[in-house]
Scaffold this motif. Structure first.
Motif, short mmCIF file in Angstrom:
data_model
loop_
_atom_site.label_atom_id
_atom_site.label_comp_id
_atom_site.label_asym_id
_atom_site.label_seq_id
_atom_site.Cartn_x
_atom_site.Cartn_y
_atom_site.Cartn_z
N ASP A 212 0.81 -1.22 0.00
CA ASP A 212 0.00 0.00 0.00
C ASP A 212 0.85 1.27 0.00
N TYR A 213 1.99 1.23 0.70
CA TYR A 213 2.84 2.41 0.83
C TYR A 213 4.31 2.03 0.78
N HIS A 214 5.12 2.93 0.28
CA HIS A 214 6.57 2.85 0.41
C HIS A 214 7.02 4.10 1.15
N LEU A 215 7.85 3.90 2.16
CA LEU A 215 8.40 5.00 2.93
C LEU A 215 9.91 5.03 2.74
N LYS A 216 10.45 6.19 2.54
CA LYS A 216 11.90 6.38 2.54
C LYS A 216 12.24 6.97 3.90
N VAL A 217 13.05 6.25 4.66
CA VAL A 217 13.28 6.57 6.07
C VAL A 217 14.78 6.68 6.35
N ALA A 218 15.17 7.68 7.12
CA ALA A 218 16.56 7.83 7.58
C ALA A 218 16.59 7.64 9.09
N THR A 219 17.49 6.76 9.55
CA THR A 219 17.59 6.50 10.99
C THR A 219 19.05 6.53 11.44
N HIS A 220 19.20 6.56 12.76
CA HIS A 220 20.52 6.46 13.39
C HIS A 220 20.85 4.98 13.55
N GLY A 221 21.33 4.35 12.51
CA GLY A 221 21.77 2.97 12.56
C GLY A 221 20.66 1.95 12.74
N LEU A 222 21.07 0.70 12.94
CA LEU A 222 20.12 -0.40 13.09
C LEU A 222 19.26 -0.27 14.34
N ALA A 223 19.81 0.27 15.40
CA ALA A 223 19.01 0.46 16.61
C ALA A 223 17.88 1.45 16.36
N GLY A 224 18.16 2.50 15.61
CA GLY A 224 17.13 3.47 15.26
C GLY A 224 16.07 2.86 14.37
N LEU A 225 16.49 2.01 13.43
CA LEU A 225 15.54 1.33 12.56
C LEU A 225 14.67 0.38 13.37
N SER A 226 15.27 -0.38 14.26
CA SER A 226 14.52 -1.31 15.09
C SER A 226 13.47 -0.59 15.92
N ARG A 227 13.86 0.52 16.54
CA ARG A 227 12.92 1.31 17.33
C ARG A 227 11.78 1.83 16.45
N PHE A 228 12.12 2.34 15.27
CA PHE A 228 11.13 2.90 14.37
C PHE A 228 10.10 1.85 13.95
N VAL A 229 10.58 0.68 13.55
CA VAL A 229 9.68 -0.38 13.08
C VAL A 229 8.89 -0.98 14.25
N ASN A 230 9.60 -1.38 15.31
CA ASN A 230 8.95 -2.12 16.40
C ASN A 230 8.14 -1.26 17.37
N ASP A 231 8.55 -0.02 17.56
CA ASP A 231 7.87 0.83 18.54
C ASP A 231 6.91 1.85 17.92
N VAL A 232 7.07 2.10 16.61
CA VAL A 232 6.24 3.12 15.98
C VAL A 232 5.31 2.53 14.93
N LEU A 233 5.87 1.86 13.93
CA LEU A 233 5.03 1.36 12.83
C LEU A 233 4.17 0.17 13.20
N LEU A 234 4.79 -0.91 13.65
CA LEU A 234 4.04 -2.15 13.89
C LEU A 234 2.93 -2.02 14.92
N PRO A 235 3.11 -1.27 16.00
CA PRO A 235 2.02 -1.17 16.98
C PRO A 235 0.84 -0.30 16.51
N HIS A 236 1.03 0.45 15.45
CA HIS A 236 -0.04 1.36 15.02
C HIS A 236 -1.23 0.58 14.48
N GLU A 237 -2.42 0.98 14.87
CA GLU A 237 -3.65 0.27 14.52
C GLU A 237 -3.90 0.14 13.02
#
Length: 160
Positions: free
Chosen positions: A107-132
Motif C-alpha cells: 500500500d505504501y513505500h516510505l523512505k526513512v533515515a535512521t541512526h543505525g540499526l538500533a534506530g531502525l529497530s525502534r522505528f519499526v517495532n515501537d512506531v510502525l508495527l504497533p499502530h492500529e
C-alpha cells in the motif's frame, strides 16, 4: 498551468533547482535576462506555486543519519479512515523523508533515515508495527545510492 511557462521561466526554474540561493543578478547573468525581469518572473513563479520554497541540502552522514531504508507497508484494513490514520502517523514522523501511496501488492513505500540499526529497530517495532492501521511491514536497507534527487526534468523528452 505548465503552458504559461516560456523558455526563460524554464531556465529560471532549472537554475534555481541547482542553486536556490542565486540572487536575481546572478540569475540574470546565467540566463541572459535583466535582473528586474528575473525578479518579476521569480516572484510570479513563487506566487503561482511553481516554486514551493527553498531549503538547504544537508549531509545525512554528518547528522548521524547513516542508515537509509525503504519500508513497504500494508494496511490492516483498506478504508478511508484507516488510510487517513496512517497518513497522520507518517506526516508526524521526522524519520520519514518521503512517503508514497501505491498501486499493487504493497500500500505504501516510505523512505526513512535512521541512526543505525538500533534506530531502525525502534522505528519499526515501537512506531510502525504497533499502530492500529498497519498490518505488515517489510524493510529494505539501502546499500548504495546510485542517484539522488537533483531536480525535476525541465528539458528533453518530457517537454517535446
Amino acid at each position: 498551468m505548465f503552458e504559461q511557462l516560456d523558455g526563460f521561466d524554464l531556465k529560471i526554474l532549472a537554475e534555481l533547482q541547482s542553486d536556490g540561493r542565486l540572487s536575481n543578478i546572478e540569475l540574470s547573468e546565467r540566463i541572459a535576462l535583466s535582473a528586474s525581469q528575473c525578479s518579476r518572473r521569480r516572484t510570479r513563479l513563487e506566487a503561482e506555486g511553481f516554486i514551493r520554497g527553498y531549503q538547504a541540502n544537508l549531509d545525512p552522514d554528518k547528522l548521524g543519519l547513516n542508515l537509509l531504508v525503504v519500508i513497504s507497508v500494508t494496511l490492516a484494513t483498506h478504508n478511508r479512515d484507516n488510510a487517513r490514520r496512517f497518513a497522520q502517523l507518517v506526516n508526524g514522523l521526522p524519520e520519514v523523508l518521503e512517503a508514497y501511496a501505491l498501486t499493487g501488492e504493497m500500500d505504501y513505500h516510505l523512505k526513512v533515515a535512521t541512526h543505525g540499526l538500533a534506530g531502525l529497530s525502534r522505528f519499526v517495532n515501537d512506531v510502525l508495527l504497533p499502530h492500529e492501521s498497519v498490518q505488515h511491514v517489510k524493510t529494505s536497507i539501502v546499500l548504495n545510492t546510485l542517484k539522488n534527487f537533483e531536480g525535476y526534468p525541465l528539458s528533453g523528452s518530457s517537454f517535446t
